[in-house]
Design a protein around this motif. Structure first.
Motif, PDB file in Angstrom:
ATOM      1  N   VAL A 113       0.819  -1.221   0.000  1.00 54.12           N
ATOM      2  CA  VAL A 113       0.000   0.000   0.000  1.00 54.12           C
ATOM      3  C   VAL A 113       0.847   1.263   0.000  1.00 54.12           C
ATOM      4  CG1 VAL A 113      -1.986  -1.107   1.039  1.00 54.12           C
ATOM      5  CG2 VAL A 113      -0.294  -0.065   2.514  1.00 54.12           C
ATOM      6  N   ASN A 114       2.123   1.157  -0.322  1.00 54.70           N
ATOM      7  CA  ASN A 114       2.910   2.377  -0.502  1.00 54.70           C
ATOM      8  C   ASN A 114       2.373   3.128  -1.720  1.00 54.70           C
ATOM      9  OD1 ASN A 114       5.113   0.050   0.328  1.00 54.70           O
ATOM     10  ND2 ASN A 114       5.293   1.941   1.502  1.00 54.70           N
ATOM     11  N   PRO A 115       1.984   4.389  -1.565  1.00 52.17           N
ATOM     12  CA  PRO A 115       1.515   5.137  -2.744  1.00 52.17           C
ATOM     13  C   PRO A 115       2.627   5.241  -3.785  1.00 52.17           C
ATOM     14  CG  PRO A 115       0.954   6.295  -0.704  1.00 52.17           C
ATOM     15  CD  PRO A 115       1.895   5.197  -0.328  1.00 52.17           C
ATOM     16  N   LEU A 116       2.237   5.226  -5.055  1.00 52.20           N
ATOM     17  CA  LEU A 116       3.201   5.217  -6.150  1.00 52.20           C
ATOM     18  C   LEU A 116       3.700   6.635  -6.426  1.00 52.20           C
ATOM     19  CD1 LEU A 116       1.440   2.623  -8.463  1.00 52.20           C
ATOM     20  CD2 LEU A 116       3.263   2.259  -6.799  1.00 52.20           C
ATOM     21  N   ARG A 117       4.446   7.144  -5.471  1.00 54.15           N
ATOM     22  CA  ARG A 117       4.957   8.515  -5.516  1.00 54.15           C
ATOM     23  C   ARG A 117       5.823   8.781  -6.727  1.00 54.15           C
ATOM     24  NH1 ARG A 117       9.986  10.331  -4.299  1.00 54.15           N
ATOM     25  NH2 ARG A 117      10.528   8.167  -3.867  1.00 54.15           N
ATOM     26  N   HIS A 162       4.620  -1.567   2.628  1.00 52.68           N
ATOM     27  CA  HIS A 162       5.787  -1.673   3.511  1.00 52.68           C
ATOM     28  C   HIS A 162       5.793  -0.390   4.330  1.00 52.68           C
ATOM     29  CE1 HIS A 162       6.887  -3.772  -0.296  1.00 52.68           C
ATOM     30  NE2 HIS A 162       7.424  -4.677   0.503  1.00 52.68           N
ATOM     31  N   TRP A 163       5.681  -0.513   5.612  1.00 54.07           N
ATOM     32  CA  TRP A 163       5.616   0.624   6.531  1.00 54.07           C
ATOM     33  C   TRP A 163       7.030   1.189   6.710  1.00 54.07           C
ATOM     34  CZ3 TRP A 163       1.467   2.530   9.555  1.00 54.07           C
ATOM     35  CH2 TRP A 163       1.808   3.389  10.581  1.00 54.07           C
ATOM     36  N   LEU A 164       7.377   2.298   6.137  1.00 58.47           N
ATOM     37  CA  LEU A 164       6.605   3.468   5.753  1.00 58.47           C
ATOM     38  C   LEU A 164       7.460   4.254   4.772  1.00 58.47           C
ATOM     39  CD1 LEU A 164       3.911   5.018   6.599  1.00 58.47           C
ATOM     40  CD2 LEU A 164       5.329   6.292   8.162  1.00 58.47           C
ATOM     41  N   ALA A 165       6.831   4.999   3.846  1.00 54.62           N
ATOM     42  CA  ALA A 165       7.543   5.883   2.912  1.00 54.62           C
ATOM     43  C   ALA A 165       8.641   5.127   2.179  1.00 54.62           C
ATOM     44  CB  ALA A 165       8.115   7.090   3.648  1.00 54.62           C
ATOM     45  N   HIS A 166       8.219   4.111   1.440  1.00 53.77           N
ATOM     46  CA  HIS A 166       9.172   3.237   0.745  1.00 53.77           C
ATOM     47  C   HIS A 166       8.866   3.259  -0.746  1.00 53.77           C
ATOM     48  CE1 HIS A 166      11.788  -0.095  -0.180  1.00 53.77           C
ATOM     49  NE2 HIS A 166      10.782  -0.830  -0.613  1.00 53.77           N
ATOM     50  N   ASN A 167       9.728   3.937  -1.521  1.00 49.68           N
ATOM     51  CA  ASN A 167       9.571   3.989  -2.972  1.00 49.68           C
ATOM     52  C   ASN A 167      10.902   3.959  -3.696  1.00 49.68           C
ATOM     53  OD1 ASN A 167       6.922   6.191  -2.360  1.00 49.68           O
ATOM     54  ND2 ASN A 167       6.597   4.306  -3.486  1.00 49.68           N
ATOM     55  N   ARG A 182       3.527  17.130   7.472  1.00 45.62           N
ATOM     56  CA  ARG A 182       2.380  17.184   6.567  1.00 45.62           C
ATOM     57  C   ARG A 182       2.386  16.021   5.586  1.00 45.62           C
ATOM     58  NH1 ARG A 182       1.062  22.270   3.308  1.00 45.62           N
ATOM     59  NH2 ARG A 182      -0.645  20.839   2.753  1.00 45.62           N
ATOM     60  N   VAL A 183       3.541  15.685   5.030  1.00 46.14           N
ATOM     61  CA  VAL A 183       3.619  14.552   4.109  1.00 46.14           C
ATOM     62  C   VAL A 183       3.314  13.254   4.852  1.00 46.14           C
ATOM     63  CG1 VAL A 183       5.144  13.259   2.567  1.00 46.14           C
ATOM     64  CG2 VAL A 183       5.216  15.758   2.580  1.00 46.14           C
ATOM     65  N   LEU A 184       3.806  13.132   6.057  1.00 43.95           N
ATOM     66  CA  LEU A 184       3.541  11.936   6.852  1.00 43.95           C
ATOM     67  C   LEU A 184       2.043  11.734   7.048  1.00 43.95           C
ATOM     68  CD1 LEU A 184       4.604   9.641   8.773  1.00 43.95           C
ATOM     69  CD2 LEU A 184       4.431  11.335  10.610  1.00 43.95           C
ATOM     70  N   HIS A 185       1.348  12.772   7.476  1.00 44.80           N
ATOM     71  CA  HIS A 185      -0.061  12.627   7.847  1.00 44.80           C
ATOM     72  C   HIS A 185      -1.003  12.733   6.655  1.00 44.80           C
ATOM     73  CE1 HIS A 185       0.380  12.556  12.237  1.00 44.80           C
ATOM     74  NE2 HIS A 185       1.431  13.323  12.042  1.00 44.80           N
ATOM     75  N   GLU A 186      -0.678  13.551   5.683  1.00 41.07           N
ATOM     76  CA  GLU A 186      -1.578  13.767   4.556  1.00 41.07           C
ATOM     77  C   GLU A 186      -1.360  12.769   3.431  1.00 41.07           C
ATOM     78  OE1 GLU A 186      -1.516  17.868   3.237  1.00 41.07           O
ATOM     79  OE2 GLU A 186      -1.234  18.571   5.290  1.00 41.07           O
ATOM     80  N   TYR A 187      -0.192  12.110   3.408  1.00 44.46           N
ATOM     81  CA  TYR A 187       0.119  11.241   2.278  1.00 44.46           C
ATOM     82  C   TYR A 187       0.416   9.815   2.714  1.00 44.46           C
ATOM     83  CZ  TYR A 187       1.819  10.031  -2.392  1.00 44.46           C
ATOM     84  OH  TYR A 187       1.972   9.446  -3.625  1.00 44.46           O
ATOM     85  N   LEU A 189       0.766   8.054   5.771  1.00 43.93           N
ATOM     86  CA  LEU A 189      -0.049   7.324   6.747  1.00 43.93           C
ATOM     87  C   LEU A 189      -1.458   7.058   6.228  1.00 43.93           C
ATOM     88  CD1 LEU A 189       0.880   9.011  10.160  1.00 43.93           C
ATOM     89  CD2 LEU A 189       1.575   6.759   9.338  1.00 43.93           C
ATOM     90  N   ARG A 190      -1.988   7.959   5.421  1.00 43.41           N
ATOM     91  CA  ARG A 190      -3.383   7.821   4.966  1.00 43.41           C
ATOM     92  C   ARG A 190      -3.580   6.548   4.149  1.00 43.41           C
ATOM     93  NH1 ARG A 190      -5.731  12.807   1.987  1.00 43.41           N
ATOM     94  NH2 ARG A 190      -7.687  11.707   2.361  1.00 43.41           N
ATOM     95  N   ALA A 191      -2.561   6.132   3.423  1.00 41.49           N
ATOM     96  CA  ALA A 191      -2.714   4.932   2.604  1.00 41.49           C
ATOM     97  C   ALA A 191      -2.898   3.691   3.457  1.00 41.49           C
ATOM     98  CB  ALA A 191      -1.493   4.778   1.703  1.00 41.49           C
ATOM     99  N   PHE A 192      -2.307   3.668   4.640  1.00 43.37           N
ATOM    100  CA  PHE A 192      -2.411   2.511   5.519  1.00 43.37           C
ATOM    101  C   PHE A 192      -3.673   2.566   6.394  1.00 43.37           C
ATOM    102  CE2 PHE A 192       2.003   2.439   4.409  1.00 43.37           C
ATOM    103  CZ  PHE A 192       2.387   1.120   4.501  1.00 43.37           C
ATOM    104  N   ARG A 193      -4.061   3.764   6.781  1.00 41.43           N
ATOM    105  CA  ARG A 193      -5.028   3.895   7.865  1.00 41.43           C
ATOM    106  C   ARG A 193      -6.399   3.309   7.546  1.00 41.43           C
ATOM    107  NH1 ARG A 193      -5.709   9.027  11.897  1.00 41.43           N
ATOM    108  NH2 ARG A 193      -7.447   8.165  13.126  1.00 41.43           N
TER     109      ARG A 193
END
Length: 968
Positions: A113-117, A162-167, A182-187, A189-193
């Protein structure tokens, strides 16, 4: 008798059953549960248990299974219901396969669920979308399917990766993602929550990388965020080898005892390390306990989470459970085969169409390209039960007599001083795969039972190879009978592989120009193809080869294209080459060989379509300009060819939508390791340029109209509705998309627009449907860095309904009476350094090894931070400033200014720090800084400073003392 043991009584509450079993285990037995391969406990009738069964788009690595489209392809369907049904099918097959093979696990490590940044990420194929909300919705759907609907029993137990911010795969175990709040909470973490809150997740897997200087396997976010989202016990499973990395590659701890202790305390419950050998990990844990680095309570907490998953899977219940009764009938069913085709059809995205498609029955079609007769799997696929290529699908749909084919590989012979390379003949039953049955080629090691290549003196005896150039200097060579050249452990070169594959791909070579010929470098070993008395092998020194081109691929393509009424060029990637786990891509460009093929086809026949079958986006602006039609599909699994053929024929109107932005050029991309999606304007949320194809884009064979957008607030929910009408003549699906844009709401950067809802719906020609989407008001919000909380600022928000992020048809403005704009109260509270609004040349680092953040100059030289709207209070009450930092002989300069590029302000304060006691030894300094009112504050970091906090004090307050805080 085991039936009298309370933990085996399904009528008791889960917690009591876990408590009972835990109380019966010795300390040694409890510790033994914490490795991936937990042993059985015969005295209690407890079987061994393994965490981890890959199931990203089908049950992987365990032999034949239904193979669904890659995850990014499932993302392209934008269909939550479909993805849930795929998860249900995969979970059902896992149960069915386990009933015949106890090596198949029910603790499944899926989905990713890592967003495809960043589209150059080598594992792009594993994620769903670049948008966190779409990712979360599809992840929740897939895990619901895997988990099942029974209130107590789980079909399988999904673990999110993969927790967390892995691209990034480049330096994936040593690189640190700098993630501002802001990136942590708005981007990220939201994908996992959403998936966790949906109640269908058994746990998560931390990623190899570091976040803000701290390894994910000791992340405080596991406790501070993840475990607050649910009351369920979540099992945190380490990634393979990651616990050892804490000492080895990362050097974050000095001993393995410290490392496993820190991971356990942070929340890792299951250690995936040293393969099946649990002894090292268990030894480290036992010694950590003796050294008081962990307590028995820490051991018990992790053991409880392990057991909780096993109870939910029904392991300790008497008799078969609700997901066991039909297990033998739940494998490779007609329903699963139909679902695989439905998913593949829904994943096809029509990028462009100037009236070429659909193709009429009876059309004479030339099918060409490196993937025209290919059905590729990837590292996380199961073994194909059926091979369904575009060529197969088109022959079946249009009739074989209407189809011609040219692969487009270069036909070559290889000559060296000793003669011509030759593949010895072998018996039919020696052909690759004859003894392996249906095993996935990715799991086959190099074969040594076939003869190696030899050298022929006569050119007439030379083997003619198909040379496929996959770009970035990577080629494969295939013998006429379909066998790829491969290198086994003995370093001999054999024609032995059906496909490139394996953890280390042994089938790829690079021609290295040298004088009048070239050397053939084997990429896996770094050696060169050479000739020895006992056969051809790779060695430190290689032969100089002359490549004789019997026929160029574009010549064959042009020949069949000219004789056809339409041409389909099928291009893309092999998922085991140029972009996969451990390997990022270096460019968005389509490989030059494949560009030559579509150009040759276009020159011979203007009615040429390009179908890209790939794990990731390409920059194909030239093809978009020159060709009348382009399509994209991820590798679509066992029904990919049939699905593509049905779309081309118009049996299915394509309705896939891009789950990520397709950029026009490499220049549009930030650095791969730049995770600040806000500051570097990444993804459709912030990208200011012109994409080749935008997020959410996709065409079809009909048209849709949008009307009557309304929004009504109902408490904390916005009830949004609009009407979609099929205004064309073809029944088709539409993916209606709802976005929101904050209008003059905040002085800090907000997304250009962000997805807040989507709906895939089917409409007959002329039909309309009212689409209703509930949008929580909180979805409109942002993370307030000054107050460390989620907030919805007061102001106007524009709801936007349309067919893509750049095809907005309707807008509707709503006013939200949210939190009023307010300046940062800095006097007394100060400023956390990482809570900036803008930055240049900095990175966030770990304040201590367990928690907190600081900021450093990214290259240890100079960086700048900007804090907007800081309220320093009235008049002369503010007379000084202080900073807390760990450093060695550097300065922190604070000045009033209006941009991240510092300019002279009305007040400047410089604080100089003397050499300290290390990265975690913080001191404070203070100086005069007379300023008042609400002002922007700029901060310059000079040298290798680690700034944790800025403080401001009044004229009558005591100066901030210089002090050292202990290292943690």
């Amino acid at each position: 008798m085991t039936e009298c043991q309370p933990f085996r009584d399904p009528e008791l509450p889960l917690g009591k059953r876990v408590d009972d079993l835990l109380s019966r285990l010795t300390l040694t037995e409890r510790i033994s549960l914490l490795h991936q391969y937990a042993p059985g406990i015969p005295r209690l009738g407890i079987a061994p248990f393994r965490t981890g069964q890959e199931a990203l788009h089908g049950v992987a690595w365990m032999g034949p299974a239904t193979v669904f489209p890659q995850a990014v392809g499932l993302g392209a369907t934008w269909n939550d219901n479909l993805v849930r049904r795929v998860g249900e099918a995969v979970g059902t097959e896992a149960r069915a396969m386990r009933s015949r093979d106890d090596r198949v696990g029910l603790n499944v490590w899926a989905p990713t669920v890592n967003p495809l940044r960043h589209p150059l990420w080598g594992r792009n194929e594993e994620g769903y979308a670049e948008d966190p909300r779409l990712t979360a919705a599809l992840a929740a759907a897939y895990t619901r399917g895997l988990r099942g609907d029974h209130p107590a029993h789980w079909r399988t137990a999904p673990v999110l990766k993969h927790w967390l911010a892995h691209n990034n795969e480049t330096a994936r175990d040593t690189s640190s993602a700098s993630i501002r709040p802001r990136v942590l909470h708005e981007y990220d973490l939201r994908a996992f929550r959403a998936a966790v809150e949906a109640g269908a997740v058994a746990g998560v897997m931390p990623a190899y990388n570091l976040v803000n200087g701290r390894p994910n396997h000791v992340s405080p976010h596991l406790a501070e965020h993840l475990r607050t989202w649910t009351d369920d016990d979540l099992l945190v499973c380490s990634d393979a080898g990651a616990p050892s990395n804490l000492v080895a590659s990362q050097g974050y701890f000095d001993t393995h005892e410290e490392a496993v202790a820190a991971a356990l305390v942070a929340g890792v419950d299951s250690f995936t390390d040293h393969g099946t050998d649990a002894a090292p990990t268990i030894g480290f844990l036992r010694r950590a306990l003796v050294q008081d680095l962990v307590s028995e309570a820490d051991i018990d907490r992790a053991a409880r989470r392990h057991l909780s998953v096993r109870f939910r899977l029904g392991e300790f219940d008497p008799g078969p459970g609700p997901y066991d009764d039909a297990s033998a009938r739940g494998f490779d069913t007609p329903a699963h085969r139909a679902l695989a085709q439905e998913a593949a059809e829904q994943a096809v995205v029509l990028l462009k169409n100037d009236d070429l498609l659909p193709l009429a029955d009876g059309t004479r079609i030339a099918v060409v390209g490196l993937l025209a007769d290919a059905c590729k799997t990837d590292w996380y696929s199961g073994a194909l039960l059926r091979r369904d290529t575009p060529l197969d699908g088109l022959r079946a749909r249009f009739g074989a007599e209407h189809i011609t084919f040219a692969e487009g590989t270069d036909r070559v012979r290889l000559k060296c001083a000793a003669g011509w390379l030759r593949v010895p003949e072998c018996a039919a039953d020696d052909a690759p795969g004859a003894a392996a049955g249906a095993l996935d080629p990715a799991l086959l090691t190099g074969r040594t039972d076939l003869p190696p290549l030899t050298v022929a003196a006569d050119a007439a005896d030379a083997t003619e190879f198909a040379l496929a150039d996959w770009g970035q200097g990577v080629c494969t060579l295939r013998a006429p009978d379909g066998r790829h050249l491969s290198v086994a452990d003995d370093r001999f070169v054999r024609a032995s592989a059906r496909e490139p594959g394996g953890w280390v791909v042994q089938e790829t070579f690079t021609p290295v120009g040298h004088e009048d010929g070239c050397l053939l470098q084997h990429r896996a070993t770094g050696g060169y193809v050479s000739v020895a008395a006992d056969g051809v092998k790779v060695a430190d020194k290689g032969e100089l080869f002359e490549i004789e081109y019997v026929e160029r691929g574009e010549e064959a393509v042009a020949r069949v294209a000219a004789a056809a009424e339409a041409v389909l060029v099928v291009a893309g990637n092999d998922p085991h080459i140029n972009g996969r786990e451990t390997e990022d891509r270096t460019t968005l460009a389509l490989p030059e060989h494949q560009r030559r093929l579509w150009r040759a086809a276009r020159a011979a026949n203007p009615r040429t379509a390009l179908a890209l079958v790939s794990s990731y986006p390409y920059a194909v602006g030239d093809a978009d300009a020159d060709l009348p039609a382009l399509l994209w599909s991820a590798h679509g699994g066992q029904a990919a060819g049939t699905a593509l053929a049905r779309v081309l024929a118009g049996d299915v109107s394509p309705a896939g939508r891009l789950p990520q932005t397709w950029y026009a050029d490499d220049e549009d991309l930030p650095d791969l390791l730049d995770y600040d999606v806000i500051g570097s304007r990444q993804t459709y949320l912030y990208f200011d340029g012109s994409p080749l194809y935008p997020f959410g884009h996709g065409l079809g064979y009909t048209t849709f109209g949008y009307d009557e957008l309304t929004a009504v607030r109902d408490g904390e929910l916005l009830r949004v509705a609009f009407t979609v009408t099929n205004t064309g003549s073809v029944a088709a699906d539409e993916v209606a998309q709802l976005y929101v844009r904050a209008v003059d709401v905040s002085p800090v950067a907000r997304p250009r627009r962000q997805l807040v809802g989507h709906r895939r719906l089917h409409l007959a020609a002329g039909d309309s449907q009212r689409v209703e989407i509930g949008v929580p008001v909180a979805e409109l919000g942002m993370w307030d860095v000054a107050r460390e909380r989620w907030t919805v600022p007061r102001g106007t928000y524009q709801l936007q309904a349309g067919a893509s992020s750049e095809d907005i048809r309707l807008t509707y403005a709503v006013g939200i009476d949210g939190a009023p704009a307010a300046a940062r109260p800095v006097q007394g509270t100060g400023l956390a350094a990482h809570a900036y609004d803008e930055q240049r040349g900095t990175e966030i680092v770990d304040r201590t090894k367990t928690r907190g953040e600081a900021v450093a100059a990214a290259r240890g030289t100079e960086g700048e931070l900007l804090f907007r709207d800081c309220d320093f209070g009235p008049g002369v009450d503010v007379a000084g400033a202080g900073a807390e930092a760990a450093t060695a002989g550097v300065t922190v300069e604070a000045a009033l200014g209006g941009s991240v590029h510092l300019s002279a302000g009305h007040a400047t304060a410089t604080l100089t720090f003397a050499p300290g006691g290390g990265a975690y030894a913080y001191t404070t300094r203070s100086t005069a800084f007379p300023v008042s009112g609400v002002r922007d504050l700029s901060v310059r970091l000079r040298g290798p400073v680690r700034l944790a906090r800025l403080t401001f004090h009044g004229a009558g307050s005591p100066a901030i003392p210089t002090q050292r805080t202990p290292t943690r």
